[in-house]
Design an enzyme around this catalytic site. Structure first.
Site, PDB file in Angstrom:
ATOM      1  N   GLU A  16       3.999   0.545  -5.515  1.00 44.65           N
ATOM      2  CA  GLU A  16       3.694   1.065  -4.133  1.00 44.65           C
ATOM      3  C   GLU A  16       5.244   1.257  -3.566  1.00 44.65           C
ATOM      4  O   GLU A  16       5.800   0.405  -3.483  1.00 44.65           O
ATOM      5  CB  GLU A  16       2.873   0.085  -3.463  1.00 44.65           C
ATOM      6  CG  GLU A  16       2.550   0.780  -2.072  1.00 44.65           C
ATOM      7  CD  GLU A  16       1.789  -0.275  -0.924  1.00 44.65           C
ATOM      8  OE1 GLU A  16       0.625  -0.352  -1.176  1.00 44.65           O
ATOM      9  OE2 GLU A  16       2.285  -0.879  -0.236  1.00 44.65           O
ATOM     10  N   TYR A  48       0.268   5.349   3.694  1.00 44.30           N
ATOM     11  CA  TYR A  48      -0.025   6.504   4.952  1.00 44.30           C
ATOM     12  C   TYR A  48      -0.182   5.562   6.058  1.00 44.30           C
ATOM     13  O   TYR A  48      -1.013   4.653   6.326  1.00 44.30           O
ATOM     14  CB  TYR A  48      -1.558   6.963   4.434  1.00 44.30           C
ATOM     15  CG  TYR A  48      -1.839   8.167   5.212  1.00 44.30           C
ATOM     16  CD1 TYR A  48      -1.403   9.256   4.770  1.00 44.30           C
ATOM     17  CD2 TYR A  48      -2.690   8.063   6.487  1.00 44.30           C
ATOM     18  CE1 TYR A  48      -2.056  10.440   5.339  1.00 44.30           C
ATOM     19  CE2 TYR A  48      -3.068   9.033   6.948  1.00 44.30           C
ATOM     20  CZ  TYR A  48      -2.658  10.478   6.551  1.00 44.30           C
ATOM     21  OH  TYR A  48      -3.077  11.650   7.075  1.00 44.30           O
ATOM     22  N   HIS A  75      -2.035   7.306  -0.513  1.00 45.24           N
ATOM     23  CA  HIS A  75      -2.865   6.619   0.361  1.00 45.24           C
ATOM     24  C   HIS A  75      -3.217   7.283   1.427  1.00 45.24           C
ATOM     25  O   HIS A  75      -2.811   8.543   2.057  1.00 45.24           O
ATOM     26  CB  HIS A  75      -2.451   5.441   0.864  1.00 45.24           C
ATOM     27  CG  HIS A  75      -1.662   4.419   0.073  1.00 45.24           C
ATOM     28  ND1 HIS A  75      -1.412   2.987   0.370  1.00 45.24           N
ATOM     29  CD2 HIS A  75      -1.599   4.586  -1.433  1.00 45.24           C
ATOM     30  CE1 HIS A  75      -0.912   2.451  -0.866  1.00 45.24           C
ATOM     31  NE2 HIS A  75      -0.943   3.049  -1.894  1.00 45.24           N
ATOM     32  N   ALA A 122     -14.425   3.144   4.509  1.00 48.27           N
ATOM     33  CA  ALA A 122     -13.983   3.716   3.320  1.00 48.27           C
ATOM     34  C   ALA A 122     -14.847   4.308   2.382  1.00 48.27           C
ATOM     35  O   ALA A 122     -14.725   5.132   1.674  1.00 48.27           O
ATOM     36  CB  ALA A 122     -12.938   2.729   2.426  1.00 48.27           C
ATOM     37  N   HIS A 147     -11.925  -9.371   2.946  1.00 41.34           N
ATOM     38  CA  HIS A 147     -11.302  -8.641   3.980  1.00 41.34           C
ATOM     39  C   HIS A 147     -11.155  -9.573   5.036  1.00 41.34           C
ATOM     40  O   HIS A 147     -12.210 -10.301   5.323  1.00 41.34           O
ATOM     41  CB  HIS A 147     -11.652  -7.523   4.222  1.00 41.34           C
ATOM     42  CG  HIS A 147     -11.268  -6.596   5.282  1.00 41.34           C
ATOM     43  ND1 HIS A 147     -11.672  -6.522   6.508  1.00 41.34           N
ATOM     44  CD2 HIS A 147     -10.209  -5.810   5.245  1.00 41.34           C
ATOM     45  CE1 HIS A 147     -10.703  -5.622   7.144  1.00 41.34           C
ATOM     46  NE2 HIS A 147      -9.963  -5.156   6.531  1.00 41.34           N
ATOM     47  N   LYS A 270      12.176  -2.163  -2.945  1.00 43.67           N
ATOM     48  CA  LYS A 270      13.553  -2.747  -3.088  1.00 43.67           C
ATOM     49  C   LYS A 270      13.507  -2.890  -4.610  1.00 43.67           C
ATOM     50  O   LYS A 270      12.853  -3.694  -5.191  1.00 43.67           O
ATOM     51  CB  LYS A 270      13.056  -4.292  -2.467  1.00 43.67           C
ATOM     52  CG  LYS A 270      13.353  -4.342  -0.835  1.00 43.67           C
ATOM     53  CD  LYS A 270      13.172  -5.772  -0.654  1.00 43.67           C
ATOM     54  CE  LYS A 270      13.306  -6.013   1.002  1.00 43.67           C
ATOM     55  NZ  LYS A 270      13.183  -6.871   1.783  1.00 43.67           N
TER      56      LYS A 270
HETATM   57  P1  FAD Z   1     -13.459  -0.807   4.357  1.00 39.29           P
HETATM   58  O1  FAD Z   1     -13.821  -0.846   2.945  1.00 39.29           O
HETATM   59  O2  FAD Z   1     -13.947   0.108   5.313  1.00 39.29           O
HETATM   60  O3  FAD Z   1     -13.481  -2.274   5.011  1.00 39.29           O
HETATM   61  C1  FAD Z   1     -13.073  -2.607   6.079  1.00 39.29           C
HETATM   62  C2  FAD Z   1     -14.212  -3.811   6.677  1.00 39.29           C
HETATM   63  O4  FAD Z   1     -15.606  -3.289   6.788  1.00 39.29           O
HETATM   64  C3  FAD Z   1     -14.294  -5.136   5.586  1.00 39.29           C
HETATM   65  O5  FAD Z   1     -14.612  -6.206   6.402  1.00 39.29           O
HETATM   66  C4  FAD Z   1     -15.497  -4.616   4.946  1.00 39.29           C
HETATM   67  O6  FAD Z   1     -16.359  -5.852   4.468  1.00 39.29           O
HETATM   68  C5  FAD Z   1     -16.316  -3.869   5.908  1.00 39.29           C
HETATM   69  N1  FAD Z   1     -17.356  -2.731   5.319  1.00 39.29           N
HETATM   70  C6  FAD Z   1     -16.838  -1.791   4.483  1.00 39.29           C
HETATM   71  N2  FAD Z   1     -17.551  -0.856   4.265  1.00 39.29           N
HETATM   72  C7  FAD Z   1     -18.559  -1.064   5.311  1.00 39.29           C
HETATM   73  C8  FAD Z   1     -19.782  -0.439   5.698  1.00 39.29           C
HETATM   74  N3  FAD Z   1     -20.278   0.811   5.060  1.00 39.29           N
HETATM   75  N4  FAD Z   1     -20.504  -1.035   6.913  1.00 39.29           N
HETATM   76  C9  FAD Z   1     -19.984  -2.166   7.319  1.00 39.29           C
HETATM   77  N5  FAD Z   1     -18.924  -2.649   7.129  1.00 39.29           N
HETATM   78  C10 FAD Z   1     -18.360  -2.331   5.894  1.00 39.29           C
HETATM   79  N6  FAD Z   1      -3.670   0.602   5.330  1.00 39.29           N
HETATM   80  C11 FAD Z   1      -3.214   1.699   5.931  1.00 39.29           C
HETATM   81  O7  FAD Z   1      -3.111   1.917   6.974  1.00 39.29           O
HETATM   82  N7  FAD Z   1      -2.384   2.449   5.218  1.00 39.29           N
HETATM   83  C12 FAD Z   1      -1.972   2.308   3.892  1.00 39.29           C
HETATM   84  O8  FAD Z   1      -1.230   2.958   3.242  1.00 39.29           O
HETATM   85  C13 FAD Z   1      -2.815   1.287   3.299  1.00 39.29           C
HETATM   86  N8  FAD Z   1      -2.853   0.948   1.802  1.00 39.29           N
HETATM   87  C14 FAD Z   1      -3.373  -0.144   1.250  1.00 39.29           C
HETATM   88  C15 FAD Z   1      -3.329  -0.426  -0.058  1.00 39.29           C
HETATM   89  C16 FAD Z   1      -4.127  -1.326  -0.583  1.00 39.29           C
HETATM   90  C17 FAD Z   1      -4.025  -1.567  -2.153  1.00 39.29           C
HETATM   91  C18 FAD Z   1      -4.866  -2.099   0.049  1.00 39.29           C
HETATM   92  C19 FAD Z   1      -5.631  -3.328  -0.533  1.00 39.29           C
HETATM   93  C20 FAD Z   1      -4.797  -2.126   1.561  1.00 39.29           C
HETATM   94  C21 FAD Z   1      -4.063  -1.114   2.274  1.00 39.29           C
HETATM   95  N9  FAD Z   1      -4.195  -0.789   3.557  1.00 39.29           N
HETATM   96  C22 FAD Z   1      -3.548   0.290   4.154  1.00 39.29           C
HETATM   97  C23 FAD Z   1      -4.751  -1.682   4.462  1.00 39.29           C
HETATM   98  C24 FAD Z   1      -6.239  -1.041   4.761  1.00 39.29           C
HETATM   99  O9  FAD Z   1      -6.456   0.014   5.367  1.00 39.29           O
HETATM  100  C25 FAD Z   1      -7.195  -2.193   5.577  1.00 39.29           C
HETATM  101  O10 FAD Z   1      -7.073  -3.261   4.738  1.00 39.29           O
HETATM  102  C26 FAD Z   1      -8.092  -1.833   6.373  1.00 39.29           C
HETATM  103  O11 FAD Z   1      -8.576  -2.992   7.098  1.00 39.29           O
HETATM  104  C27 FAD Z   1      -9.533  -1.931   5.483  1.00 39.29           C
HETATM  105  O12 FAD Z   1      -9.354  -0.827   4.448  1.00 39.29           O
HETATM  106  P2  FAD Z   1     -10.573  -0.639   3.644  1.00 39.29           P
HETATM  107  O13 FAD Z   1     -10.497   0.692   2.940  1.00 39.29           O
HETATM  108  O14 FAD Z   1     -10.905  -1.623   2.551  1.00 39.29           O
HETATM  109  O15 FAD Z   1     -11.824  -0.537   4.499  1.00 39.29           O
END
Ligand code: FAD
Length: 285
Positions: A16, A48, A75, A122, A147, A270
């Site tokens: 990444e 992103y 992303h 997501a 999370h 890095k």
């Molecule tokens: P979600 O899947 O939406 O989950 C977020 C929370 O909501 C969780 O607690 C989950 O249990 C809950 N949830 C999920 N779906 C539902 C639903 N349908 N109804 C109710 N609750 C739900 N962030 C950035 O801004 N930019 C990046 O480039 C970035 N890259 C990342 C790369 C990786 C590999 C990882 C692991 C994380 C990255 N993040 C990034 C961080 C990420 O955006 C955060 O962790 C964010 O808080 C959650 O994203 P998610 O897609 O898992 O969200």
């Protein structure tokens, strides 16, 4: 190359990177990439920024990777985006030859309580992307120690299942230093019917303060072995990095032994320390 296809054939190695600030030229990150390419990575993912601050640079950096002949995975977050904007972004990716995307909710900018866009989570974005753009290979994030805002690991795994059911084709995990916890997570998701490949996201242990900050920010634990390194070398950055590299090299093998489908190193841009870590682990592609 679609990463899901690659994962059918091999254990992947990937990195990444993140876009530099607007005023900073791309030369530095291009240099970093040229060194990371020596490991023949299966793909490079580009972060992103939330709230739109780094959108342009994300595309710019992805284009640099794509033009070098390597597979790129941008992303993409729900933060601040309407459905129409998402369509435009993905059409732009497709025009540029990108075939993969990591679909995320995103972290909220300070003062926001939601995404302020058409998608709240997501899994909604994944459903939209897989319906509108079935040619794209979609990845999702997962959290081996749950999370930070999820009430329990079980509810978080149910959300992960929903990401798979809506079209996610593989998973990249959040940092997790606790490999036994990661193994339990793998067991639990398989029992919950999550069958898609899991790539372990690995945060290399390089500097004391950032590793503590990132680990706490993500609600993850610090196992005794890592705590001992922190305790011993917190005031000695050079020895900390040396011990951290050795620790990360061992961790990489523990993840392979746990049966992950790939290793994804958060490079932190890095290349020297990443090179030392992979060399210490004896890992190349
Ligand atoms: P979600 O899947 O939406 O989950 C977020 C929370 O909501 C969780 O607690 C989950 O249990 C809950 N949830 C999920 N779906 C539902 C639903 N349908 N109804 C109710 N609750 C739900 N962030 C950035 O801004 N930019 C990046 O480039 C970035 N890259 C990342 C790369 C990786 C590999 C990882 C692991 C994380 C990255 N993040 C990034 C961080 C990420 O955006 C955060 O962790 C964010 O808080 C959650 O994203 P998610 O897609 O898992 O969200």
């Amino acid at each position: 190359m679609k990463i899901a296809e690659l994962l059918k054939k091999k254990t992947t190695l990937s990195f990444e990177v993140f876009p530099p600030k607007d005023e900073v030229p791309l030369d530095g990150i291009q240099n970093t990439l040229s060194h990371l390419y020596r490991f023949k990575p299966d793909f490079i993912s580009c972060t992103y920024g939330a709230g739109g601050s780094k959108r342009g640079r994300n595309i710019e950096l992805c284009e640099v990777v794509e033009k070098s002949g390597h597979t790129v995975m941008p992303h993409l977050t729900c933060v601040g985006h309407s459905r129409d904007e998402m369509k435009k972004i993905i059409k732009d990716y497709i025009d540029r030859g990108f075939e993969n995307v990591l679909a995320l909710r995103g972290d909220f900018p300070a003062g926001w309580n939601g995404t302020n866009g058409d998608f709240s989570h997501a899994d909604e974005l994944i459903a939209f992307l897989s319906a509108e753009f079935p040619q794209m290979c979609i990845a999702a994030a997962a959290y081996p120690e749950k999370h930070i805002s999820a009430p329990s690991l079980e509810t978080d795994i149910a959300c992960l299942r929903s990401k798979q059911d809506n079209g996610a084709q593989f998973i990249i995990t959040q940092l997790c230093h606790d490999v036994p916890a990661f193994e339990r997570f793998l067991e639990q998701i398989r029992k919950a019917g999550v069958t898609i490949p899991v790539i372990a996201g690995i945060m290399p242990v390089l500097s004391c303060e950032p590793i503590i900050r990132m680990t706490i920010f993500n609600g993850c634990s610090i196992p005794a072995e890592l705590a001992a390194i922190i305790g011993k070398y917190q005031n000695d950055p050079v020895s900390f990095t040396r011990a951290g590299i050795e620790y990360t090299a061992v961790q990489l093998h523990r993840y392979i032994a746990a049966g992950v489908n790939g290793l994804h190193l958060y490079s932190l841009n890095k290349w020297e320390k990443i090179t030392e870590t992979l060399n210490a682990a004896g890992i190349s592609n």
